[in-house]
Design an enzyme around this catalytic site. Structure first.
Site, mmCIF file in Angstrom:
data_model
loop_
_atom_site.group_PDB
_atom_site.id
_atom_site.type_symbol
_atom_site.label_atom_id
_atom_site.label_comp_id
_atom_site.label_asym_id
_atom_site.label_seq_id
_atom_site.Cartn_x
_atom_site.Cartn_y
_atom_site.Cartn_z
ATOM 1 N N PRO A 125 0.874 -1.383 0.009
ATOM 2 C CA PRO A 125 0.135 0.006 0.020
ATOM 3 C C PRO A 125 0.714 1.267 -0.154
ATOM 4 C CG PRO A 125 -0.094 -1.024 2.330
ATOM 5 C CD PRO A 125 0.438 -2.081 1.203
ATOM 6 N N ASN A 126 0.340 2.093 -0.843
ATOM 7 C CA ASN A 126 0.808 3.517 -0.933
ATOM 8 C C ASN A 126 2.234 3.633 -1.603
ATOM 9 O OD1 ASN A 126 -1.317 4.812 0.625
ATOM 10 N ND2 ASN A 126 -0.386 3.760 2.727
ATOM 11 N N TYR B 53 10.980 9.060 1.554
ATOM 12 C CA TYR B 53 11.022 7.998 0.537
ATOM 13 C C TYR B 53 11.937 8.106 -0.723
ATOM 14 C CZ TYR B 53 7.423 5.879 3.771
ATOM 15 O OH TYR B 53 6.892 5.550 4.474
ATOM 16 N N HIS C 25 4.352 -4.398 9.133
ATOM 17 C CA HIS C 25 4.065 -3.974 10.594
ATOM 18 C C HIS C 25 2.870 -4.759 11.173
ATOM 19 C CE1 HIS C 25 7.341 -1.628 9.325
ATOM 20 N NE2 HIS C 25 6.506 -0.742 8.970
ATOM 21 N N LEU D 121 12.451 1.260 1.552
ATOM 22 C CA LEU D 121 13.051 2.454 1.222
ATOM 23 C C LEU D 121 13.821 2.979 2.193
ATOM 24 C CD1 LEU D 121 10.495 3.245 -1.204
ATOM 25 C CD2 LEU D 121 12.619 3.204 -2.212
ATOM 26 N N SER D 122 12.962 3.136 3.135
ATOM 27 C CA SER D 122 13.581 3.785 4.649
ATOM 28 C C SER D 122 13.908 2.942 5.711
ATOM 29 C CB SER D 122 12.302 4.589 5.052
ATOM 30 O OG SER D 122 11.261 3.703 5.688
HETATM 31 C C1 DQA Z 1 8.035 1.225 4.047
HETATM 32 C C2 DQA Z 1 8.226 1.439 5.367
HETATM 33 C C3 DQA Z 1 6.890 1.126 6.031
HETATM 34 O O1 DQA Z 1 6.956 1.483 7.309
HETATM 35 C C4 DQA Z 1 5.831 2.282 5.496
HETATM 36 O O2 DQA Z 1 4.573 1.947 5.923
HETATM 37 C C5 DQA Z 1 5.681 2.046 4.063
HETATM 38 C C6 DQA Z 1 7.042 2.212 3.052
HETATM 39 C C7 DQA Z 1 9.554 1.516 3.024
HETATM 40 O O3 DQA Z 1 9.640 1.318 2.072
HETATM 41 O O4 DQA Z 1 10.358 2.390 3.836
HETATM 42 O O5 DQA Z 1 4.619 2.328 3.318
HETATM 43 O O6 DQA Z 1 7.826 -0.081 3.514
#
Ligand code: DQA
Length: 155
Positions: free
Chosen positions: A10-11, A23, A80, A101-102
């Site tokens: 997601p997102n 990101y 998570h 990514l993070s």
């Molecule tokens: C993520 C880290 C997750 O905590 C966050 O909810 C994301 C992106 C990352 O790529 O850093 O949507 O997976």
């Protein structure tokens, strides 16, 4: 050889627009393009997808059981929260690399736990888009190391 699935949760469709200070500025399409080039250089193929829906992600992970040679997964926030994704991953016998990514360990405490990590072969986080490329290198290397040696009958 079957493709390496690269699944995004997601997102991640909002990359480039969403919190670029966390990101980075790359869009998901840019990341996909770079991975296609890298896959070609490595002699592997990829199947790159993104979904905002947990059940769809689970269906795709299940599909990987028979259709993929390896899995690279950025499950986004489901990392998570999702026992269901953890269970789906445990049903795979493929190399699985978890990517973020993070650096999730530098961020809020609720991001410090991953339901993906205990089912993953390896984890890459905090390296931005570069992490996907490194994950692809790793899966290609693991597959190469486990491939049967093709001996000529006359050797
Ligand atoms: C993520 C880290 C997750 O905590 C966050 O909810 C994301 C992106 C990352 O790529 O850093 O949507 O997976």
């Amino acid at each position: 050889m079957k493709p390496i699935f690269i699944l995004n949760g997601p997102n991640l469709n909002l990359l480039g627009e969403r919190e670029p200070e966390i990101y980075g500025g790359n869009t998901l399409a840019t990341i996909e393009d770079a991975l296609r080039n890298r896959a070609a250089a490595l002699g592997v193929s990829i199947d790159f997808r993104q979904t905002n829906h947990e059940g769809v992600l689970i269906d795709q992970i299940q599909e990987a059981r028979h259709a993929a040679s390896g899995l690279i997964l950025n499950a986004g926030a489901y990392t998570h929260t999702s026992v269901a994704i953890h269970d789906a991953l445990r049903a795979l016998s493929l190399p699985i690399i978890e990517v973020h990514l993070s650096n999730i360990y530098k961020r809020e405490a609720f991001r410090h736990h991953s339901y993906v990590s205990p089912a993953a072969t390896g984890v890459i986080c905090g390296l931005g888009a570069q992490g996907y490329g490194l994950a692809l290198d790793a899966v290609a290397e693991i597959l190469k190391a486990s491939a049967p040696i093709n001996r000529s009958p006359h050797a």
